[in-house]
Design a protein around this motif. Sequence first.
Motif, PDB file in Angstrom:
ATOM      1  N   PRO A  99       5.809   7.766   1.376  1.00  0.00           N
ATOM      2  CA  PRO A  99       6.206   6.541   0.678  1.00  0.00           C
ATOM      3  C   PRO A  99       5.440   5.287   1.104  1.00  0.00           C
ATOM      4  O   PRO A  99       5.190   4.410   0.291  1.00  0.00           O
ATOM      5  N   LEU A 100       5.053   5.221   2.383  1.00  0.00           N
ATOM      6  CA  LEU A 100       4.338   4.031   2.845  1.00  0.00           C
ATOM      7  C   LEU A 100       2.991   3.850   2.140  1.00  0.00           C
ATOM      8  O   LEU A 100       2.446   2.753   2.103  1.00  0.00           O
ATOM      9  N   LYS A 101       2.485   4.918   1.551  1.00  0.00           N
ATOM     10  CA  LYS A 101       1.237   4.830   0.792  1.00  0.00           C
ATOM     11  C   LYS A 101       1.385   3.830  -0.361  1.00  0.00           C
ATOM     12  O   LYS A 101       0.459   3.087  -0.677  1.00  0.00           O
ATOM     13  N   PHE A 102       2.571   3.810  -0.970  1.00  0.00           N
ATOM     14  CA  PHE A 102       2.821   2.872  -2.066  1.00  0.00           C
ATOM     15  C   PHE A 102       2.793   1.430  -1.550  1.00  0.00           C
ATOM     16  O   PHE A 102       2.187   0.551  -2.159  1.00  0.00           O
ATOM     17  N   LYS A 103       3.410   1.196  -0.412  1.00  0.00           N
ATOM     18  CA  LYS A 103       3.411  -0.137   0.190  1.00  0.00           C
ATOM     19  C   LYS A 103       1.987  -0.564   0.548  1.00  0.00           C
ATOM     20  O   LYS A 103       1.577  -1.701   0.264  1.00  0.00           O
ATOM     21  N   ILE A 104       1.235   0.321   1.160  1.00  0.00           N
ATOM     22  CA  ILE A 104      -0.157   0.023   1.541  1.00  0.00           C
ATOM     23  C   ILE A 104      -0.980  -0.295   0.301  1.00  0.00           C
ATOM     24  O   ILE A 104      -1.785  -1.234   0.282  1.00  0.00           O
ATOM     25  N   TYR A 105      -0.769   0.479  -0.761  1.00  0.00           N
ATOM     26  CA  TYR A 105      -1.521   0.258  -1.991  1.00  0.00           C
ATOM     27  C   TYR A 105      -1.159  -1.077  -2.626  1.00  0.00           C
ATOM     28  O   TYR A 105      -2.037  -1.815  -3.095  1.00  0.00           O
ATOM     29  N   LEU A 106       0.120  -1.433  -2.628  1.00  0.00           N
ATOM     30  CA  LEU A 106       0.529  -2.735  -3.159  1.00  0.00           C
ATOM     31  C   LEU A 106      -0.147  -3.874  -2.393  1.00  0.00           C
ATOM     32  O   LEU A 106      -0.631  -4.839  -2.986  1.00  0.00           O
ATOM     33  N   LYS A 107      -0.193  -3.746  -1.073  1.00  0.00           N
ATOM     34  CA  LYS A 107      -0.851  -4.775  -0.260  1.00  0.00           C
ATOM     35  C   LYS A 107      -2.335  -4.868  -0.595  1.00  0.00           C
ATOM     36  O   LYS A 107      -2.893  -5.967  -0.650  1.00  0.00           O
TER      37      LYS A 107
END
Length: 195
Positions: A99-107
Motif C-alpha cells: 500500500p505504501l507504493k500508492f503514497k510514494i507515487y502520490l508524493k
Amino acid sequence: SVLIMDDGLQSQAVHKHLSFLVIDGQQAFGNGEIFPAGPLRTTIEEGFNSADAVIVIHESKETQRVLKHFKKPIFQASFKACLPISPQKVIAFAGLGYPLKFKIYLKSLGFDVVRFFSFPDHHGYTKNDLEEIMRAQTALSFPVLTTEKDRVKLADELIPNLHTLPISLEFHDKNQLIEFLEERIKAARLELNPF
C-alpha cells in the motif's frame, strides 16, 4: 482466444504458453522471502526459471544488479496517472499488496499526503474503516484519494470529496513488446493446431 491470468507463475497445474515475471523496482525483491513472510510469490530462482520474459516497473539499481545475467527478454515500464485533481494536500488510502507504493507515487506526482490509511491487499472495507477516513476528512477538510481497485468497493455517497487516481502502465518500447507477444501467440497457435 487468449486467457490472461494474474499471479499464475507459480501454478504448475495450468499449462502456460507465455509467462511474465513482473518486478516492481521500488520494492524489488523485498526481504527475499515468500508470502506471507515476504513479498515474493515464489523463490527468485524459480521465478526466473519459470518466466519467458520479465517486466520491470520503475527500474532500480537492485533490479539492474539482479537482472544483468538474465538472458530472456526484459521489458521496462512505468506508471502514468491521469490526475483527477491538481497536486495539493490530501488524505489517501489504499488496500494493495504494497500500500505504501500508492503514497510514494502520490508524493512523486506532487501531492502532500497529510494522512495515509494503509490496508491489506483485497481489503473489504468495514464501517469502522470508512468512519476513520471520514473523521480525518472532516477534521482536515482535504480531498481524499484512493486507487481504482479500492474505489469500486465503496458506495458513491460514503466519503465526501473522494477522488480516484486512474493509473496506466506505459511500456518504454511498446513495439518490441508487441512483436514478442505476436511471435509467442503464433508459436502457441502452431503448437495447438499444427495442421
